[in-house]
Design an enzyme around this catalytic site. Sequence first.
Site, PDB file in Angstrom:
ATOM      1  N   HIS A 169       0.907  -1.227   0.055  1.00 20.59           N
ATOM      2  CA  HIS A 169       0.101   0.256  -0.066  1.00 20.59           C
ATOM      3  C   HIS A 169       0.845   1.242   0.043  1.00 20.59           C
ATOM      4  O   HIS A 169       1.835   1.347   0.731  1.00 20.59           O
ATOM      5  CB  HIS A 169      -0.774   0.176   1.385  1.00 20.59           C
ATOM      6  CG  HIS A 169      -2.166  -0.848   1.144  1.00 20.59           C
ATOM      7  ND1 HIS A 169      -2.625  -1.448   2.192  1.00 20.59           N
ATOM      8  CD2 HIS A 169      -2.944  -0.879   0.184  1.00 20.59           C
ATOM      9  CE1 HIS A 169      -3.547  -2.099   2.187  1.00 20.59           C
ATOM     10  NE2 HIS A 169      -3.984  -1.799   0.967  1.00 20.59           N
ATOM     11  N   CYS A 263      -2.205   3.028   9.347  1.00 16.03           N
ATOM     12  CA  CYS A 263      -3.234   1.990   8.962  1.00 16.03           C
ATOM     13  C   CYS A 263      -4.247   1.877   9.661  1.00 16.03           C
ATOM     14  O   CYS A 263      -5.597   1.671   9.293  1.00 16.03           O
ATOM     15  CB  CYS A 263      -2.747   0.553   8.594  1.00 16.03           C
ATOM     16  SG  CYS A 263      -1.249   0.452   7.614  1.00 16.03           S
TER      17      CYS A 263
HETATM   18  N1  ARG Z   1      -3.660  -7.235   6.553  1.00 17.15           N
HETATM   19  C1  ARG Z   1      -4.199  -5.935   5.840  1.00 17.15           C
HETATM   20  C2  ARG Z   1      -3.910  -6.182   4.243  1.00 17.15           C
HETATM   21  O1  ARG Z   1      -3.272  -6.790   3.969  1.00 17.15           O
HETATM   22  C3  ARG Z   1      -3.167  -4.742   6.559  1.00 17.15           C
HETATM   23  C4  ARG Z   1      -3.840  -3.481   5.880  1.00 17.15           C
HETATM   24  C5  ARG Z   1      -2.904  -2.376   6.223  1.00 17.15           C
HETATM   25  N2  ARG Z   1      -3.361  -1.156   5.992  1.00 17.15           N
HETATM   26  C6  ARG Z   1      -2.775  -0.208   5.170  1.00 17.15           C
HETATM   27  N3  ARG Z   1      -3.388   0.811   5.238  1.00 17.15           N
HETATM   28  N4  ARG Z   1      -1.508  -0.290   4.880  1.00 17.15           N
HETATM   29  O2  ARG Z   1      -4.846  -5.667   3.758  1.00 17.15           O
END
Ligand code: ARG
Length: 277
Positions: A169, A263
């Site tokens: 992300h 996050c």
């Molecule tokens: N386990 C989640 C996923 O893989 C973690 C999300 C983390 N969020 C972020 N905004 N980076 O989607």
Amino acid sequence: MPVSFSRPTILMCPPDFYGIEYEINPWMSRSRASDKSLTQEQWRALRDLLESLGADVQLMPPVSGLPDLVFTANAGLVWRDTVFLASFRHEARQGETPEDDRWFRAHGFRTVAVPEEWDFEGAGDALFCGDTLFAGYLIRSDAVAEQWLAEQIGCRVIPVQLVDDHYYHLDTCFCPLGPTEAIYFPPAFDEYGRKTIEEHISGLIAVQPDEAARFACNAVVIGRHVVVNTGCPQLEADLVQRGYTPHHTELGEFIKAGGSAKCLTLRLDGEEAAVWP
Ligand code: ARG
């Protein structure tokens, strides 16, 4: 009821049903379970810290069977009273969107879905720096969805390709601090994306690989305060040099899912760095 805010307002979701139940990024392993009480403790400490810095923390009710709902950054992209809802790439997270939709509508927001055929993971992949929307694509979100979003908003968008699965992300490798300042981890981008970021943002702090892996870029900015996971002393020193006040709090239980401070939050009144059209 239109939304209005008198102070920085952040959406969080208590980790009552958080856990490592599937593997959709390289940080997650079902064999490395999270510890229930430590998880609650770390989440609570983050919330307390944000409140002590002046934030109004609002809560999304946790839902059994949706362990990643705690990562509210992915709920959508907030723009004024509109939320462009996420359309998750992985089925495991798709059940979050109706919950998010309900919460936003109950709290005065207008919600908009991106056209069905495209994926988009909210503020996890779309961050304003000044009047420009920086948007990470390939691993979780589609660039075409981000172009579409920018058209709806009427802003410039700079889609940047993410090339390392660990930094899946945009908010894991890029953090706007102010309209012309940001933290970034250069190896997470292809050469073109890296150059584009460097051309458009004059005040950049590059983080080192060991601190990037401690989620140094996944920081929450409130005014001149910056909240990050522990283990990022170089970033903290760089922030101090630029007039920011860093704060750290241990978030290891969430790193097991590939997430950290940023996050776990969604700024509802507009990020510090955003200059909205
Ligand atoms: N386990 C989640 C996923 O893989 C973690 C999300 C983390 N969020 C972020 N905004 N980076 O989607």
